[in-house]
Design a protein around this motif. Structure first.
Motif, short mmCIF file in Angstrom:
data_model
loop_
_atom_site.label_atom_id
_atom_site.label_comp_id
_atom_site.label_asym_id
_atom_site.label_seq_id
_atom_site.Cartn_x
_atom_site.Cartn_y
_atom_site.Cartn_z
N MET B 1 0.84 -1.20 0.00
CA MET B 1 0.00 0.00 0.00
C MET B 1 0.88 1.26 0.00
SD MET B 1 -3.42 -0.58 0.29
CE MET B 1 -4.36 0.36 1.51
N ILE B 2 0.43 2.27 -0.73
CA ILE B 2 1.14 3.53 -0.79
C ILE B 2 0.65 4.40 0.36
CG2 ILE B 2 1.55 5.57 -2.21
CD1 ILE B 2 0.22 3.11 -4.28
N ALA B 3 1.57 5.17 0.95
CA ALA B 3 1.19 5.94 2.13
C ALA B 3 1.23 7.44 1.86
CB ALA B 3 2.11 5.61 3.29
N LEU B 4 0.29 8.10 2.47
CA LEU B 4 0.19 9.56 2.39
C LEU B 4 0.17 10.08 3.83
CD1 LEU B 4 -1.64 11.85 0.22
CD2 LEU B 4 -2.84 11.57 2.36
N ASP B 5 0.95 11.12 4.11
CA ASP B 5 0.94 11.71 5.44
C ASP B 5 -0.05 12.87 5.47
OD1 ASP B 5 2.82 9.91 6.21
OD2 ASP B 5 4.40 11.35 6.64
N PHE B 6 -0.91 12.85 6.45
CA PHE B 6 -1.95 13.88 6.61
C PHE B 6 -1.58 14.72 7.83
CE2 PHE B 6 -6.45 14.49 8.53
CZ PHE B 6 -6.55 15.77 8.02
N TRP B 7 -1.18 15.96 7.58
CA TRP B 7 -0.75 16.89 8.62
C TRP B 7 -1.90 17.81 8.97
CZ3 TRP B 7 4.24 16.41 10.51
CH2 TRP B 7 5.11 15.60 9.76
N TYR B 8 -2.30 17.79 10.22
CA TYR B 8 -3.48 18.58 10.59
C TYR B 8 -3.32 19.18 11.97
CZ TYR B 8 -4.67 14.30 13.14
OH TYR B 8 -4.64 13.21 13.97
N GLU B 9 -4.07 20.25 12.16
CA GLU B 9 -4.06 21.03 13.41
C GLU B 9 -5.53 21.15 13.82
OE1 GLU B 9 -4.39 23.40 16.08
OE2 GLU B 9 -2.35 24.03 15.54
N PHE B 10 -5.85 20.84 15.07
CA PHE B 10 -7.25 20.80 15.47
C PHE B 10 -7.95 22.16 15.42
CE2 PHE B 10 -5.99 16.73 17.56
CZ PHE B 10 -6.86 15.91 16.86
N ALA B 11 -7.19 23.24 15.47
CA ALA B 11 -7.81 24.57 15.40
C ALA B 11 -8.06 25.00 13.96
CB ALA B 11 -6.91 25.60 16.08
N SER B 12 -7.45 24.30 13.01
CA SER B 12 -7.50 24.73 11.61
C SER B 12 -8.85 24.43 10.98
CB SER B 12 -6.39 24.01 10.84
OG SER B 12 -6.69 23.90 9.46
N SER B 13 -9.48 25.48 10.49
CA SER B 13 -10.85 25.36 9.99
C SER B 13 -10.93 24.45 8.76
CB SER B 13 -11.41 26.74 9.68
OG SER B 13 -10.49 27.49 8.90
N TYR B 14 -10.03 24.64 7.81
CA TYR B 14 -10.08 23.82 6.60
C TYR B 14 -9.59 22.39 6.83
CZ TYR B 14 -11.18 27.86 3.59
OH TYR B 14 -11.78 28.95 2.98
N SER B 15 -8.94 22.15 7.98
CA SER B 15 -8.59 20.77 8.31
C SER B 15 -9.83 19.96 8.69
CB SER B 15 -7.59 20.73 9.48
OG SER B 15 -6.36 21.31 9.12
N TYR B 16 -10.88 20.65 9.10
CA TYR B 16 -12.12 19.94 9.50
C TYR B 16 -12.68 19.12 8.34
CZ TYR B 16 -17.16 19.54 10.62
OH TYR B 16 -18.45 19.09 10.80
N PRO B 17 -13.04 19.74 7.19
CA PRO B 17 -13.54 18.88 6.10
C PRO B 17 -12.52 17.86 5.63
CG PRO B 17 -13.22 21.16 5.33
CD PRO B 17 -13.08 21.17 6.83
N ALA B 18 -11.25 18.21 5.64
CA ALA B 18 -10.22 17.26 5.19
C ALA B 18 -10.21 16.03 6.09
CB ALA B 18 -8.85 17.93 5.18
N ALA B 19 -10.27 16.25 7.40
CA ALA B 19 -10.25 15.12 8.35
C ALA B 19 -11.48 14.23 8.17
CB ALA B 19 -10.18 15.65 9.78
N MET B 20 -12.62 14.84 7.87
CA MET B 20 -13.83 14.06 7.71
C MET B 20 -13.85 13.28 6.40
SD MET B 20 -14.78 14.77 10.60
CE MET B 20 -16.16 15.15 11.68
N ALA B 72 -19.07 22.78 3.86
CA ALA B 72 -19.80 21.90 4.77
C ALA B 72 -21.16 21.52 4.18
CB ALA B 72 -19.96 22.57 6.14
N ALA B 73 -21.83 22.49 3.58
CA ALA B 73 -23.14 22.21 2.96
C ALA B 73 -22.98 21.19 1.84
CB ALA B 73 -23.77 23.50 2.43
N ARG B 74 -21.95 21.38 1.03
CA ARG B 74 -21.72 20.48 -0.11
C ARG B 74 -21.38 19.07 0.38
NH1 ARG B 74 -17.60 23.25 -2.80
NH2 ARG B 74 -16.06 21.87 -1.86
N GLU B 75 -20.57 19.00 1.45
CA GLU B 75 -20.13 17.70 1.97
C GLU B 75 -21.11 17.11 2.98
OE1 GLU B 75 -17.42 16.14 0.91
OE2 GLU B 75 -16.68 17.76 -0.37
N ARG B 76 -22.20 17.81 3.21
CA ARG B 76 -23.20 17.39 4.20
C ARG B 76 -22.56 17.16 5.57
NH1 ARG B 76 -27.77 16.07 1.07
NH2 ARG B 76 -27.21 15.91 -1.12
N LEU B 77 -21.72 18.11 5.94
CA LEU B 77 -21.07 18.08 7.26
C LEU B 77 -21.78 19.08 8.15
CD1 LEU B 77 -17.23 18.30 6.53
CD2 LEU B 77 -18.45 16.37 7.56
N ALA B 78 -22.07 18.68 9.38
CA ALA B 78 -22.61 19.64 10.33
C ALA B 78 -21.58 20.74 10.53
CB ALA B 78 -22.90 18.94 11.66
#
Lengths: 196, 196
Positions: B1-20, B72-78
């Motif tokens: 399997m190929i691996a990708l590193d996902f770097w995220y910060e819990f305060a980061s707004s655009y990290s929210y949809p990415a994490a979901m 969020a609306a497009r991704e149906r995320l609360a």
């Protein structure tokens, strides 16, 4: 026809792919584009920046050039990193604004972007702008003179003020009424919004 | 399997949809995700920022909240705009790093994002983190203690240093070897790159 305003700055790197793509993307969805050349300089200055954020923040700048090269490869756009960045774009923006009224703004703008980001030409020089105008079969001398007329200078200042009023803080930006979309990445979304 | 590193910060707004989104997007293309929680604070401080750029530059901030609501609306995320932004995320990042070694980092991280950006909960508080851990069937007290152990603190600092070395300047970021992709908008491109 539904209209979308395309706000762009000739020095803006991500405005380059947007300018090259927008006519096709919009036409495919039945959306008319109003080309709105403006200057980011005064808007950046109001945020305390005297230079491009891509120069002020080197990590961001390194990433942008890599990202732009990837985008250009994907879009099959010629790309050469400009030896000077950002270039002065007051003269080009004034000429483009003349072209808005005369119907050649899109062709002129695409050629200026290619000159800056594919051919590494000094688009701040009136001679380069004149060459582009001549290639388009236009009267370069007359247009350069018109571009420096007081009413055209005022029109560009008004354009920048309108951009600020709309909340524009970078380029490319797209507006549909009061709805703002920022970045080449948002072109499709903006056009979809415009087409309802 | 190929691996990708996902770097995220819990305060980061655009990290929210990415994490979901990332688990599904990566799985669909056969790419494994390594979750890399880190902190933007030290990286922003090195750029001279003592606050989120979305607070420092109000036009950019107003746009981001509107843009995030559209995503969020497009991704149906609360989505509910947090009453405090950015929240302190040192404690959450330390807990997440414990979860990397124990296999629950993705579930924990998604719940922390939902708490911050959909439920407007104070994720800087250990009690909120403990509640999330308990919901996951984990021993909250033991984990909070582990998260504050010297080796885990060091591990988080090393993670931040590695992020800087990779040229990371914002979140979310994705890396495949030395190749960097920045922003929720680049998730698909990064996964495509990882899958060759």
């Amino acid at each position: 026809m539904i209209a979308l305003d395309f706000w762009y700055e000739f020095a803006s790197s991500y405005s380059y792919p947007a300018a090259m793509r927008i006519a096709d993307v919009a036409a495919a969805r039945g959306v008319t584009v109003t080309w709105r050349p403006f200057l980011l300089g005064p808007i950046f200055a109001a945020q305390g920046w005297r230079d491009s954020p891509f120069n002020i923040y080197p990590a961001k700048g390194r990433y942008m050039w890599r990202d732009l090269a990837r985008i250009a490869a994907r879009e099959r756009l010629a790309f050469k990193r400009p030896s000077r960045f950002p270039r002065h774009t007051l003269a080009a923006a004034r000429v483009a604004l003349v072209g808005v009224g005369q119907g050649w703004v899109a062709d002129f703008s695409r050629r200026v972007y290619a000159a800056n980001f594919a051919e590494d030409r000094e688009i701040s020089e009136p001679a380069v702008l004149a060459e582009i105008l001549t290639e388009l079969g236009l009267d370069a001398n007359a247009i350069l003179e018109q571009s420096r007329a007081p009413d055209n200078k005022t029109a560009l200042r008004d354009q920048i003020t309108e951009a600020e009023t709309l909340g524009i803080f970078g380029a490319p930006s797209f507006t549909v009424g009061q709805e703002l979309f920022w970045g080449n990445d948002r072109l499709e979304e903006a056009v979809d919004f415009a087409s309802g």
